[in-house]
Design a protein around this motif. Structure first.
Motif, short mmCIF file in Angstrom:
data_model
loop_
_atom_site.label_atom_id
_atom_site.label_comp_id
_atom_site.label_asym_id
_atom_site.label_seq_id
_atom_site.Cartn_x
_atom_site.Cartn_y
_atom_site.Cartn_z
N GLY A 230 41.09 -11.32 6.50
CA GLY A 230 41.49 -11.39 5.10
C GLY A 230 42.99 -11.46 4.92
N ASP A 231 43.39 -11.94 3.73
CA ASP A 231 44.81 -12.01 3.39
C ASP A 231 45.29 -10.63 2.94
N ARG A 232 46.56 -10.36 3.22
CA ARG A 232 47.14 -9.07 2.85
C ARG A 232 48.17 -9.28 1.75
N ILE A 233 47.86 -8.79 0.53
CA ILE A 233 48.80 -8.84 -0.59
C ILE A 233 49.62 -7.55 -0.58
N THR A 234 50.94 -7.69 -0.62
CA THR A 234 51.83 -6.53 -0.69
C THR A 234 52.66 -6.62 -1.96
N ILE A 235 52.59 -5.59 -2.77
CA ILE A 235 53.36 -5.51 -4.01
C ILE A 235 54.40 -4.40 -3.88
N GLY A 236 55.66 -4.77 -3.99
CA GLY A 236 56.73 -3.78 -4.03
C GLY A 236 56.94 -3.34 -5.47
N LEU A 237 56.98 -2.01 -5.71
CA LEU A 237 57.02 -1.46 -7.06
C LEU A 237 58.44 -1.03 -7.44
N ALA A 238 58.82 -1.35 -8.68
CA ALA A 238 60.13 -0.95 -9.19
C ALA A 238 60.09 0.41 -9.87
N ASN A 239 58.88 0.94 -10.07
CA ASN A 239 58.74 2.28 -10.64
C ASN A 239 57.73 3.06 -9.81
N LYS A 244 48.37 3.45 -10.64
CA LYS A 244 47.84 2.38 -11.48
C LYS A 244 47.64 1.11 -10.66
N ALA A 245 48.65 0.78 -9.84
CA ALA A 245 48.57 -0.44 -9.04
C ALA A 245 47.41 -0.37 -8.06
N ALA A 246 47.20 0.79 -7.45
CA ALA A 246 46.11 0.95 -6.49
C ALA A 246 44.76 0.79 -7.16
N GLU A 257 40.45 -3.29 1.52
CA GLU A 257 41.22 -2.16 2.03
C GLU A 257 42.50 -2.04 1.22
N VAL A 258 42.73 -0.86 0.64
CA VAL A 258 43.92 -0.63 -0.18
C VAL A 258 44.75 0.47 0.48
N ALA A 259 46.03 0.20 0.64
CA ALA A 259 46.96 1.19 1.19
C ALA A 259 48.07 1.42 0.18
N VAL A 260 48.43 2.69 -0.04
CA VAL A 260 49.42 3.04 -1.06
C VAL A 260 50.58 3.76 -0.41
N GLY A 261 51.81 3.34 -0.75
CA GLY A 261 53.02 4.02 -0.34
C GLY A 261 53.81 4.46 -1.55
N ASP A 262 54.99 5.03 -1.35
CA ASP A 262 55.80 5.50 -2.47
C ASP A 262 56.23 4.36 -3.39
N SER A 263 56.50 3.21 -2.81
CA SER A 263 57.00 2.10 -3.63
C SER A 263 56.29 0.79 -3.33
N ARG A 264 55.06 0.87 -2.85
CA ARG A 264 54.35 -0.36 -2.55
C ARG A 264 52.84 -0.11 -2.58
N VAL A 265 52.11 -1.17 -2.77
CA VAL A 265 50.65 -1.16 -2.67
C VAL A 265 50.23 -2.39 -1.88
N GLU A 266 49.33 -2.20 -0.91
CA GLU A 266 48.82 -3.31 -0.11
C GLU A 266 47.31 -3.38 -0.29
#
Length: 320
Positions: A230-239, A244-246, A257-266
Motif C-alpha cells: 500500500g501507499d503511505r500518506i504522510t501529513i506534517g501538522l502545523a498545529n 483529529k487527523a488520525a 495502518e495509522v501511525a501518529v506522532g507529535d507533528s505528523r500522521v501516517e
C-alpha cells in the motif's frame, strides 16, 4: 510453458530430513517474464534445479516446455536455456570456441552452430572478442557470454538464475538491455531469480515470492504492492491536532495502518495519490493546519516485509 503441481524436495541430514520445497504449484504462460523471489534458504534454487532437471523431485510433477521433468528430462533440456549463478564458460578457452563447443554438446550441425555463434556474438555485442579467453573478459562480458551459451540452441524458455549478481550498475543495465532486446525479437519465455528487487519490479510481468519452501505470493508487481504493502500518506501538522487527523485517516477508504506522532500522521492506503486531495480537504474542514503532505509508493521490499516480517535484504543475511 511451465506447469508444476505439488513439487516437493527433501534432503537427509544428520539432524533428520529437511523439507526444502513443500508442495510448489505454479504456472508460467508462453512469452511471460516471471521473477521468482525469496531469501536464502527459501527453496528457490532447489525449485529451479527441479524445473531444469538438475535435481529430481521427491514428489509432485511438472511439465516444462511441453516435456515431463521426470519422464523426459532430455526433452526438457533440449528446449530450455539455463544461465546459472556461476560463469558457465571456461577461463582458458576462446569465446567463440566455447559457443561452438556448446553447440556440439546440443548436437547442432557444425555449420548451424557456426552461424548461430556468429549471430549471438553480434547480437550480444561481443564482436572483436571471438579469440579472447575467459580470463581477459570483464564481468559484464562474461555474463553476456553465459547468456549466449544458454541461447545457442534457440530455446523457447530461458532460466536466468541471478544473472546480474556481482555486476556494477552499468554492466547490469547493459546485460538487461540485451536480454530484453532478445525477448522482444524472439518472444522467449524468461524465468528469472534475482536479489535485485528493482529488476523484478521493472522487468517482470509477474512476481512470485517464496519463503520457507512454499509459494506465498504470485501476482503482478503493481497488484502486490497495492494489495500487500500500500501507499503511505504522510501529513506534517502545523498545529497539535494529531488526534483529529488520525481519526480522519482511519476513516479513509482502504485505510490499513495509522501511525501518529507529535507533528505528523501516517496512513497506509491502497491508492495514495488518488486519496491525498480528499484527505487534505477533510483536514481543512475540521481546522487541521497542514505543514506538508506526501505519498510514498511501496517497493517490492515493502511487499516482502509485509509477507514475512523481514525485508529481503535482511532475509539474505539470515541463516536458513
Amino acid at each position: 510453458m511451465i506447469h508444476a503441481r505439488d513439487l516437493a524436495r527433501s534432503f537427509k541430514t544428520k539432524a533428520g530430513p529437511v523439507e526444502a520445497v513443500k508442495g510448489l504449484s505454479l504456472d508460467v504462460a508462453e512469452g511471460e517474464l516471471v521473477a521468482f523471489l525469496g531469501p536464502n534458504g527459501a527453496g528457490k534454487s532447489t525449485s529451479v534445479r527441479m524445473l531444469t532437471t538438475l535435481l529430481p523431485p521427491s514428489s509432485g510433477s511438472a511439465m516444462v516446455a511441453g516435456c515431463d521433468i521426470a519422464r523426459d528430462p532430455a526433452g526438457v533440456r533440449k528446449r530450455i536455456g539455463y544461465v546459472g549463478q556461476g560463469s558457465g564458460a571456461g577461463q582458458y578457452y576462446k569465446l567463440r570456441d566455447e559457443l561452438l563447443t556448446q553447440g556440439a554438446a546440443m548436437r547442432m550441425h557444425p555449420a548451424d552452430a557456426k552461424r548461430r555463434a556468429d549471430a549471438l556474438i553480434d547480437m550480444l555485442e561481443l564482436t572483436g572478442m571471438e579469440d579472447r579467453i575467459g580470463t581477459t573478459l570483464s564481468g559484464g562480458q562474461k555474463r553476456r557470454l553465459d547468456v549466449a551459451l544458454g541461447l545457442m540452441h534457440s530455446p523457447t524458455l530461458l532460466f536466468l538464475d541471478e544473472p546480474s549478481t556481482g555486476l556494477d550498475p552499468h554492466s547490469r543495465a547493459n546485460l538487461w538491455e540485451h536480454v530484453l532486446k532478445l525477448r522482444r525479437e524472439t518472444g522467449m519465455t524468461i524465468f528469472l531469480t534475482t536479489h535485485y528487487l528493482e529488476e523484478a519490479d521493472t522487468m517482470a510481468e509477474r512476481v512470485m515470492v517464496m519463503d520457507n519452501g512454499q509459494l506465498i505470493a504470485d501476482d503482478t508487481p503493481a497488484r502486490l504492492k497495492a494489495n500487500l504493502a500500500g501507499d503511505r500518506i504522510t501529513i506534517g501538522l502545523a498545529n497539535s491536532d494529531a488526534a483529529k487527523a488520525a481519526e480522519l485517516a482511519q476513516n479513509l477508504p482502504q485505510a490499513r495502518e495509522v501511525a501518529v506522532g507529535d507533528s505528523r500522521v501516517e496512513v497506509t492506503v491502497g491508492e495514495g495519490e488518488a486519496l491525498l486531495p480528499e484527505f487534505i480537504r477533510r483536514l481543512h474542514e475540521v481546522g487541521v493546519d497542514i505543514a506538508s503532505a506526501n505519498v510514498r509508493r511501496p517497493t517490492l521490499d515493502d511487499v516482502f516485509l509485509g509477507l514475512t516480517g523481514r525485508t529481503l535484504r535482511e532475509a539474505q543475511g539470515s541463516v536458513a
